[in-house]
Scaffold this motif. Structure first.
Motif, PDB file in Angstrom:
ATOM      1  N   SER A 127       0.787  -1.151   0.201  1.00 12.08           N
ATOM      2  CA  SER A 127      -0.054   0.001  -0.063  1.00 12.08           C
ATOM      3  C   SER A 127       0.768   1.252   0.251  1.00 12.08           C
ATOM      4  N   VAL A 128       0.486   2.344  -0.597  1.00 10.59           N
ATOM      5  CA  VAL A 128       0.789   3.503  -0.346  1.00 10.59           C
ATOM      6  C   VAL A 128      -0.059   4.524   0.363  1.00 10.59           C
ATOM      7  N   TRP A 129       0.375   5.672   1.200  1.00  8.93           N
ATOM      8  CA  TRP A 129      -0.527   6.351   1.840  1.00  8.93           C
ATOM      9  C   TRP A 129      -0.280   7.708   1.479  1.00  8.93           C
ATOM     10  N   ALA A 130      -1.357   8.544   1.669  1.00 14.97           N
ATOM     11  CA  ALA A 130      -0.878   9.930   1.423  1.00 14.97           C
ATOM     12  C   ALA A 130      -1.835  10.769   2.379  1.00 14.97           C
ATOM     13  N   LEU A 131      -1.428  11.765   3.139  1.00 14.63           N
ATOM     14  CA  LEU A 131      -2.196  12.597   4.077  1.00 14.63           C
ATOM     15  C   LEU A 131      -2.389  13.934   3.290  1.00 14.63           C
ATOM     16  N   VAL A 132      -3.584  14.423   3.156  1.00 12.55           N
ATOM     17  CA  VAL A 132      -3.828  15.818   2.530  1.00 12.55           C
ATOM     18  C   VAL A 132      -4.817  16.458   3.357  1.00 12.55           C
ATOM     19  N   GLY A 133      -4.377  18.001   3.807  1.00 10.12           N
ATOM     20  CA  GLY A 133      -5.018  18.738   4.430  1.00 10.12           C
ATOM     21  C   GLY A 133      -6.561  18.922   3.782  1.00 10.12           C
ATOM     22  N   GLU A 134      -7.423  18.956   4.852  1.00  9.57           N
ATOM     23  CA  GLU A 134      -8.802  19.048   4.647  1.00  9.57           C
ATOM     24  C   GLU A 134      -9.274  20.222   3.563  1.00  9.57           C
ATOM     25  N   SER A 135      -8.252  21.183   3.739  1.00 12.28           N
ATOM     26  CA  SER A 135      -8.298  22.450   2.776  1.00 12.28           C
ATOM     27  C   SER A 135      -7.717  22.533   1.564  1.00 12.28           C
ATOM     28  N   ASN A 136      -6.929  21.370   1.464  1.00  9.99           N
ATOM     29  CA  ASN A 136      -6.104  21.410   0.266  1.00  9.99           C
ATOM     30  C   ASN A 136      -6.960  20.369  -0.857  1.00  9.99           C
ATOM     31  N   VAL A 137      -7.753  21.153  -1.335  1.00 11.19           N
ATOM     32  CA  VAL A 137      -8.986  20.144  -2.314  1.00 11.19           C
ATOM     33  C   VAL A 137      -8.187  19.809  -3.514  1.00 11.19           C
ATOM     34  N   SER A 138      -7.172  20.703  -4.170  1.00 16.42           N
ATOM     35  CA  SER A 138      -6.647  20.360  -5.386  1.00 16.42           C
ATOM     36  C   SER A 138      -5.753  19.129  -5.017  1.00 16.42           C
ATOM     37  N   SER A 139      -5.179  19.215  -4.111  1.00 18.77           N
ATOM     38  CA  SER A 139      -4.569  17.682  -3.791  1.00 18.77           C
ATOM     39  C   SER A 139      -5.157  16.640  -3.669  1.00 18.77           C
ATOM     40  N   GLN A 140      -6.450  16.733  -2.810  1.00 19.21           N
ATOM     41  CA  GLN A 140      -7.126  15.755  -2.742  1.00 19.21           C
ATOM     42  C   GLN A 140      -7.859  15.169  -3.788  1.00 19.21           C
ATOM     43  N   ASN A 141      -8.107  16.148  -5.028  1.00 16.82           N
ATOM     44  CA  ASN A 141      -8.577  15.682  -6.294  1.00 16.82           C
ATOM     45  C   ASN A 141      -7.478  14.717  -6.884  1.00 16.82           C
ATOM     46  N   LEU A 142      -6.289  15.238  -6.955  1.00 16.59           N
ATOM     47  CA  LEU A 142      -5.050  14.687  -7.458  1.00 16.59           C
ATOM     48  C   LEU A 142      -5.060  13.161  -7.134  1.00 16.59           C
ATOM     49  N   VAL A 143      -5.024  12.830  -5.785  1.00 18.80           N
ATOM     50  CA  VAL A 143      -4.901  11.594  -5.292  1.00 18.80           C
ATOM     51  C   VAL A 143      -6.029  10.537  -5.641  1.00 18.80           C
ATOM     52  N   LEU A 149      -7.949   5.863  -2.154  1.00 19.91           N
ATOM     53  CA  LEU A 149      -9.179   5.789  -1.566  1.00 19.91           C
ATOM     54  C   LEU A 149      -9.227   6.538  -0.239  1.00 19.91           C
ATOM     55  N   ASP A 150     -10.333   7.269   0.071  1.00 17.93           N
ATOM     56  CA  ASP A 150     -10.404   8.203   1.216  1.00 17.93           C
ATOM     57  C   ASP A 150     -10.761   6.883   2.283  1.00 17.93           C
ATOM     58  N   VAL A 151      -9.972   6.978   3.347  1.00 17.86           N
ATOM     59  CA  VAL A 151     -10.344   5.884   4.465  1.00 17.86           C
ATOM     60  C   VAL A 151     -10.673   6.775   5.911  1.00 17.86           C
ATOM     61  N   GLY A 152     -10.527   7.933   5.929  1.00 12.81           N
ATOM     62  CA  GLY A 152     -11.016   8.686   7.018  1.00 12.81           C
ATOM     63  C   GLY A 152     -10.168   9.744   7.401  1.00 12.81           C
ATOM     64  N   GLY A 153     -10.007  10.133   8.330  1.00 12.81           N
ATOM     65  CA  GLY A 153      -9.419  11.729   8.680  1.00 12.81           C
ATOM     66  C   GLY A 153      -8.894  11.673  10.106  1.00 12.81           C
ATOM     67  N   GLY A 154      -8.098  12.904  10.500  1.00  8.61           N
ATOM     68  CA  GLY A 154      -7.395  13.199  11.667  1.00  8.61           C
ATOM     69  C   GLY A 154      -6.658  14.208  11.770  1.00  8.61           C
ATOM     70  N   PRO A 161      -6.665  19.319  10.511  1.00 10.33           N
ATOM     71  CA  PRO A 161      -7.616  18.139   9.879  1.00 10.33           C
ATOM     72  C   PRO A 161      -6.863  17.720   8.671  1.00 10.33           C
ATOM     73  N   HIS A 162      -6.773  16.520   8.457  1.00 14.62           N
ATOM     74  CA  HIS A 162      -6.210  16.104   7.315  1.00 14.62           C
ATOM     75  C   HIS A 162      -7.288  14.768   6.775  1.00 14.62           C
ATOM     76  N   ARG A 163      -7.557  14.609   5.328  1.00 16.08           N
ATOM     77  CA  ARG A 163      -7.931  13.199   4.827  1.00 16.08           C
ATOM     78  C   ARG A 163      -6.728  12.209   4.884  1.00 16.08           C
ATOM     79  N   VAL A 164      -7.120  11.005   4.937  1.00 13.18           N
ATOM     80  CA  VAL A 164      -6.034   9.807   4.946  1.00 13.18           C
ATOM     81  C   VAL A 164      -6.574   9.011   3.709  1.00 13.18           C
ATOM     82  N   PHE A 165      -5.606   8.753   2.943  1.00 13.83           N
ATOM     83  CA  PHE A 165      -5.867   8.091   1.599  1.00 13.83           C
ATOM     84  C   PHE A 165      -4.857   6.916   1.425  1.00 13.83           C
ATOM     85  N   VAL A 166      -5.275   6.012   0.901  1.00 16.55           N
ATOM     86  CA  VAL A 166      -4.682   4.752   0.726  1.00 16.55           C
ATOM     87  C   VAL A 166      -4.607   4.254  -0.711  1.00 16.55           C
ATOM     88  N   ALA A 167      -3.520   4.067  -1.461  1.00 18.11           N
ATOM     89  CA  ALA A 167      -3.558   3.365  -2.826  1.00 18.11           C
ATOM     90  C   ALA A 167      -3.029   1.810  -2.694  1.00 18.11           C
TER      91      ALA A 167
END
Length: 308
Positions: A127-143, A149-154, A161-167
């Protein structure tokens, strides 16, 4: 420093970050937008140089680390793939920063895709993970475009706050199945069936002339086909030489190599065991009664250098 490999894309070159890149990275982060989502902005040169120094001191798993992103010889960004500093279990995390002067051209996506493929395909990461700030919409769209996959936040990195993504790896390009034609189905079941069962494969299909075992999306067939043109497999002739299979540890390789003798296998290169493949390659080489060879390889991270 554990230098990562150079990665080439259609328009970019990602190569190991060096001390000589300090001025270029300072120039990049002089733009406040580059660190707008950080807990502490990196517009001050001393802070940037400190950050570069931390990256240069990285000494993690082989193949991971920190890259400078170049376009036509100019450093236009920074990227990393290394064990996460925020998520538990040393999971590999991706990150990337690209100059706004080169934005809007798909270059960030191109760089991130190269890193992701390097991790999942080149390094075989689970797996490869990415942590993207809640306000960083462009980077969220990129990943998301890259299949994360968006699997949560913290709250992470001290910046809210960040969104937690995994590929996860794709089946694209992986082995669908392997088929071996054998002279005697009973002997094949005794040797291959036992070994594959020990390695976690499970019987998948059975018919009068053959049987198959499955592991994940891949299956292996042994069959006494009516189309056989001979009764002997010759591994040194053009065609299949051997199969190599991962084993969870060096101890397990030893255990299987010993037990295999009771199930139709005999050792190969016994005088060089377990380093017949090289001083950093812990493996057992076995041949069954019908001349098929298998190589049992200890998983990466478990091999050692042969003592003097």
């Amino acid at each position: 420093m554990n230098n990562p490999p150079t990665l080439e894309t259609a328009r970019l070159r990602l190569r190991a970050l060096t001390e000589a890149d300090g001025d270029a990275i300072v120039k990049l982060f002089a733009d406040p937008a580059m660190s707008a989502h950080f807990a502490v902005p990196l517009t001050e040169p001393d802070r940037v140089r400190e950050m570069v120094g931390r990256r240069l001191s990285y000494d993690g798993p082989a193949g991971m680390g920190h890259w400078a992103i170049e376009r036509d010889g100019e450093v236009i960004g920074l990227a990393h793939l290394r064990p996460s500093q925020e998520l538990p279990g040393d999971v590999p995390e991706i990150g990337y920063y690209l100059s706004r002067a080169h934005g809007g051209q798909g270059l960030a996506t191109e760089a991130a895709k190269a890193l992701l493929e390097h991790g999942l395909v080149g390094l075989g990461l689970s797996s490869v993970w990415a942590l993207v700030g809640e306000s960083n919409v462009s980077s969220q769209n990129l990943v998301r475009r890259l299949g994360f996959l968006d699997v949560g936040g913290g709250d992470h990195y001290g910046s809210g706050p960040h969104r937690v993504f995994v590929a996860l790896p794709s089946d694209h390009g992986r082995a669908h199945h392997i088929e071996l034609w054998v002279p005697d189905l009973g002997r094949a079941e005794e040797s291959w069936g036992w070994l594959l069962g020990e390695l976690g494969w499970r019987e998948f299909q059975r018919w009068p002339a053959g049987v198959s075992w499955k592991h994940g999306a891949t299956y292996l067939v042994v069959e006494r086909s009516p189309g056989l043109s001979g009764e002997k497999h010759e591994r040194t002739a053009p065609g299949l030489n051997h199969l190599a299979l991962h084993v969870e540890s060096r101890d397990r390789v030893d255990e299987l190599a010993a037990k295999a003798l009771e199930h139709g296998w005999s050792p190969m290169f016994a005088d060089k065991y377990p380093y017949a493949g090289g001083d950093h390659h812990y493996a057992a080489y076995l041949e069954n009664t019908d001349g098929f060879e298998v190589e049992l390889v200890a998983l990466p991270g478990t091999e050692v250098t042969r003592p003097d």
